[in-house]
Design an enzyme around this catalytic site. Structure first.
Site, PDB file in Angstrom:
ATOM      1  N   GLY A   1       1.069   3.522   2.924  1.00 21.16           N
ATOM      2  CA  GLY A   1       1.307   3.956   4.398  1.00 21.16           C
ATOM      3  C   GLY A   1       2.908   3.851   4.577  1.00 21.16           C
ATOM      4  CG  ASP A   2       5.310   0.644   4.512  1.00 21.91           C
ATOM      5  OD1 ASP A   2       5.200   0.169   5.447  1.00 21.91           O
ATOM      6  OD2 ASP A   2       4.429  -0.082   3.668  1.00 21.91           O
TER       7      ASP A   2
ATOM      8  CD  GLN B   1       1.952  12.681   2.927  1.00 20.60           C
ATOM      9  OE1 GLN B   1       2.434  13.415   3.155  1.00 20.60           O
ATOM     10  NE2 GLN B   1       1.800  11.619   3.471  1.00 20.60           N
TER      11      GLN B   1
ATOM     12  CE1 TYR C   1      -5.571  -1.052   3.950  1.00 21.52           C
ATOM     13  CE2 TYR C   1      -6.561  -1.236   6.107  1.00 21.52           C
ATOM     14  CZ  TYR C   1      -5.318  -0.877   5.234  1.00 21.52           C
ATOM     15  OH  TYR C   1      -4.623  -0.269   5.903  1.00 21.52           O
TER      16      TYR C   1
ATOM     17  NE  ARG D   1      -5.268   2.062   2.532  1.00 24.33           N
ATOM     18  CZ  ARG D   1      -5.491   1.936   1.367  1.00 24.33           C
ATOM     19  NH1 ARG D   1      -6.547   1.347   0.686  1.00 24.33           N
ATOM     20  NH2 ARG D   1      -4.370   1.738   0.807  1.00 24.33           N
ATOM     21  N   GLY D   2      -5.130   2.243   7.694  1.00 23.05           N
ATOM     22  CA  GLY D   2      -3.864   2.132   8.004  1.00 23.05           C
ATOM     23  C   GLY D   2      -3.272   3.127   9.121  1.00 23.05           C
ATOM     24  CD  GLU D   3       1.522   4.477  12.142  1.00 22.75           C
ATOM     25  OE1 GLU D   3       1.524   3.124  12.295  1.00 22.75           O
ATOM     26  OE2 GLU D   3       2.456   5.352  12.301  1.00 22.75           O
ATOM     27  CG  ASP D   4      -0.147   9.609   6.736  1.00 22.34           C
ATOM     28  OD1 ASP D   4       0.857  10.416   7.916  1.00 22.34           O
ATOM     29  OD2 ASP D   4      -0.267  10.356   5.870  1.00 22.34           O
ATOM     30  CB  SER D   5      -5.472   8.150   5.805  1.00 18.99           C
ATOM     31  OG  SER D   5      -5.567   6.817   6.207  1.00 18.99           O
TER      32      SER D   5
ATOM     33  CG  ASN E   1      -1.840  -1.289   1.134  1.00 22.62           C
ATOM     34  OD1 ASN E   1      -2.521  -1.380   0.300  1.00 22.62           O
ATOM     35  ND2 ASN E   1      -2.148  -1.639   2.342  1.00 22.62           N
TER      36      ASN E   1
HETATM   37  O1  TRH Z   1      -1.928   2.650   2.516  1.00 24.72           O
HETATM   38  P1  TRH Z   1      -2.250   2.117   3.992  1.00 24.72           P
HETATM   39  O2  TRH Z   1      -3.082   1.402   4.072  1.00 24.72           O
HETATM   40  O3  TRH Z   1      -0.926   1.909   4.539  1.00 24.72           O
HETATM   41  C1  TRH Z   1      -0.400   1.090   5.540  1.00 24.72           C
HETATM   42  C2  TRH Z   1       0.390   0.042   4.885  1.00 24.72           C
HETATM   43  O4  TRH Z   1      -0.544  -1.042   4.392  1.00 24.72           O
HETATM   44  C3  TRH Z   1       1.441  -0.353   5.665  1.00 24.72           C
HETATM   45  O5  TRH Z   1       2.212  -1.595   5.294  1.00 24.72           O
HETATM   46  C4  TRH Z   1       0.840  -0.653   7.318  1.00 24.72           C
HETATM   47  O6  TRH Z   1       2.019  -0.694   7.756  1.00 24.72           O
HETATM   48  C5  TRH Z   1      -0.030   0.472   7.469  1.00 24.72           C
HETATM   49  O7  TRH Z   1      -0.884   1.019   6.629  1.00 24.72           O
HETATM   50  C6  TRH Z   1      -0.458   0.352   8.778  1.00 24.72           C
HETATM   51  O8  TRH Z   1      -2.854   3.575   4.640  1.00 24.72           O
HETATM   52  P2  TRH Z   1      -2.257   4.915   5.347  1.00 24.72           P
HETATM   53  O9  TRH Z   1      -1.246   4.534   6.647  1.00 24.72           O
HETATM   54  O10 TRH Z   1      -3.312   5.790   5.818  1.00 24.72           O
HETATM   55  O11 TRH Z   1      -1.269   5.512   3.967  1.00 24.72           O
HETATM   56  C7  TRH Z   1      -1.911   6.205   2.996  1.00 24.72           C
HETATM   57  C8  TRH Z   1      -0.951   7.231   2.376  1.00 24.72           C
HETATM   58  O12 TRH Z   1      -1.336   7.569   1.183  1.00 24.72           O
HETATM   59  C9  TRH Z   1      -1.266   8.510   3.317  1.00 24.72           C
HETATM   60  O13 TRH Z   1       0.094   9.178   3.659  1.00 24.72           O
HETATM   61  C10 TRH Z   1      -2.290   9.447   2.357  1.00 24.72           C
HETATM   62  C11 TRH Z   1      -1.636   8.903   1.238  1.00 24.72           C
HETATM   63  N1  TRH Z   1      -2.509   9.339  -0.188  1.00 24.72           N
HETATM   64  C12 TRH Z   1      -2.377  10.378  -0.786  1.00 24.72           C
HETATM   65  O14 TRH Z   1      -1.119  10.996  -0.755  1.00 24.72           O
HETATM   66  N2  TRH Z   1      -2.992  10.503  -1.900  1.00 24.72           N
HETATM   67  C13 TRH Z   1      -4.224   9.881  -2.195  1.00 24.72           C
HETATM   68  O15 TRH Z   1      -4.950  10.053  -3.207  1.00 24.72           O
HETATM   69  C14 TRH Z   1      -4.501   8.732  -1.261  1.00 24.72           C
HETATM   70  C15 TRH Z   1      -5.729   7.769  -1.436  1.00 24.72           C
HETATM   71  C16 TRH Z   1      -3.588   8.414  -0.140  1.00 24.72           C
END
Ligand code: TRH
Length: 380
Positions: free
Chosen positions: A14-15, A260, A201, A276-280, A12
């Site tokens: 998030g990393d 982002q 997801y 989902r994940g961590e950052d969002s 995905n």
């Molecule tokens: O993508 P995620 O599900 O990320 C993760 C990974 O799966 C990782 O391995 C796991 O360790 C972690 O979750 C817990 O969700 P997350 O963390 O929210 O990250 C998404 C990133 O993508 C976030 O920085 C926002 C960015 N993004 C954009 O910049 N533009 C977009 O259009 C979208 C949809 C997301």
């Protein structure tokens, strides 16, 4: 100081999302919590990533240019081994999410420098993370370098949360990010339809939610982000999904991937966010809007414990109506049962953001990390 930051992409976004935000904040943050000036001109950052194209995608052209101009280099992972010499070596190495440093790089690190190694861990509200925060690890057999565990968190005792400047979306502000300009024209007026971002997801939970939303006759503009949610929506619609599609009172809008900073803006501009994940998940909290967390599934269902720990904190001081609805939403219960309480859920989200601000009194994660580094360097 020279920082080397390592980002290994597991899956995905998030990393990369977390690492890019970390580098961004470190490059923009020139002070520690005690106003100690950290001479930004002398700071240099190298972000080593095994998927640099993804960093470029998340950063967006303008964002990338801006941050690279602050002394940040984006480098492929496999260039790390050659990046250390007797004269050029890092003072600080940040391994994110326990990614293992390249072997040759590790070996050179041992011979040339006394770099401080920090392992940035996953965010969790579980209490054990507070006691583990800042602890040194016993040197591992593979490279016997000492590293410190750094745990992000929601309390002043933790490593904090990445924050940065929050987007402004108040009604007098007519700014709309360029990447969202076309899409914003397709939305109905906010007085007619609520705006809901969906970055999950996908799968069965989302399909059920769409069925429930359809039955509820609530006018909603659904901004569908990320391949997983888009795929599920496409199957649910049983038709091509490259343009907005309407069903009853719902309008489903397929979203392109946006930078982002613009994604952060989107979360602030919506009435409800599925993240989902961590950052969002963290950005949804800074947005001060109600949200539903599609938590990343872990082995042995460990994510249930993580979700409970978060909800225990998030809802501790919530008023009964907001609390009941937010709990139901976070457990993906029938939409109609909790949607009615969107207003108290919003009031709670605003209050929670204030609580988070207070918990960051010593600065956000980037500032606290700088404090942590200075303290360790002082002790030698
Ligand atoms: O993508 P995620 O599900 O990320 C993760 C990974 O799966 C990782 O391995 C796991 O360790 C972690 O979750 C817990 O969700 P997350 O963390 O929210 O990250 C998404 C990133 O993508 C976030 O920085 C926002 C960015 N993004 C954009 O910049 N533009 C977009 O259009 C979208 C949809 C997301």
């Amino acid at each position: 100081m020279r920082f080397d930051i390592f980002c290994h992409v597991v899956d995905n976004y998030g990393d990369v999302g977390v690492c890019w935000r970390l580098v961004k904040r470190l490059a923009q943050t020139h002070f520690t919590s005690s106003d100690h000036f950290t001479s930004p001109d002398k700071d240099h950052f190298r972000l080593f990533c095994d998927y640099p194209e993804l960093v470029e995608k998340v950063a967006g052209d303008d964002g990338l240019r801006e941050i690279l101009s602050l002394g940040v280099e984006l480098l492929p992972w496999n260039s790390a081994d050659q990046s250390i010499t007797e004269d050029i070596y890092p003072d600080i190495v940040i391994e994110t999410f326990s990614c293992e440093l390249p072997a040759v790089y590790s070996g050179k690190l041992k011979s040339f420098s006394k770099a401080l190694i920090i392992n940035l861990e996953y965010l969790s509200a579980e209490t054990w993370t507070i006691s583990a925060h800042g602890l040194p690890s016993p040197p591992s057999q593979s490279d016997d370098l000492l590293r410190y565990f750094y745990y992000p968190g929601f309390t002043p005792e933790s490593g904090g949360l990445l924050q940065g400047k929050l987007p402004s979306t108040d009604e007098n502000n007519t700014f709309i990010p360029r990447s969202l300009d076309q899409i914003w024209r397709k939305l109905r007026p906010s007085s007619e339809a609520k705006r809901v971002s969906i970055f999950t997801y996908g799968g069965e939970k989302l399909t059920q939610l769409l069925n429930q939303m359809l039955r509820s006759n609530q006018p909603l503009d659904l901004l569908v982000c990320g391949e997983n949610a888009l795929k599920t929506c496409q199957v649910w619609l049983e038709e091509e999904f490259s343009e907005p599609v309407s069903r009853n009172f719902l309008q489903l809008i397929p979203m392109p991937f946006i930078p982002q900073d613009d994604f952060d803006w989107l979360l602030h501009a919506c009435d409800l966010n599925f993240v989902r994940g961590e950052d969002s998940f963290v950005r949804a909290q800074w947005a001060g809007k109600p949200f539903v967390w599609d938590i990343y599934p872990q082995e042995d269902d460990a994510h249930h414990i993580k979700l409970d720990a978060f909800l225990g904190m998030y809802l501790q001081n919530a008023l009964p109506s907001g609390k009941k609805a937010a709990y139901a939403a976070m457990h993906w219960e029938e939409f109609a049962d909790w949607w009615q309480a969107l207003h108290p859920m919003t009031q709670h989200a605003v209050m929670w953001r204030q609580e988070l601000m207070k918990s960051q009194i010593k600065g956000d994660l980037a500032i606290r990390l700088r404090d942590f580094i200075l303290e360790k360097l002082k002790k030698g």
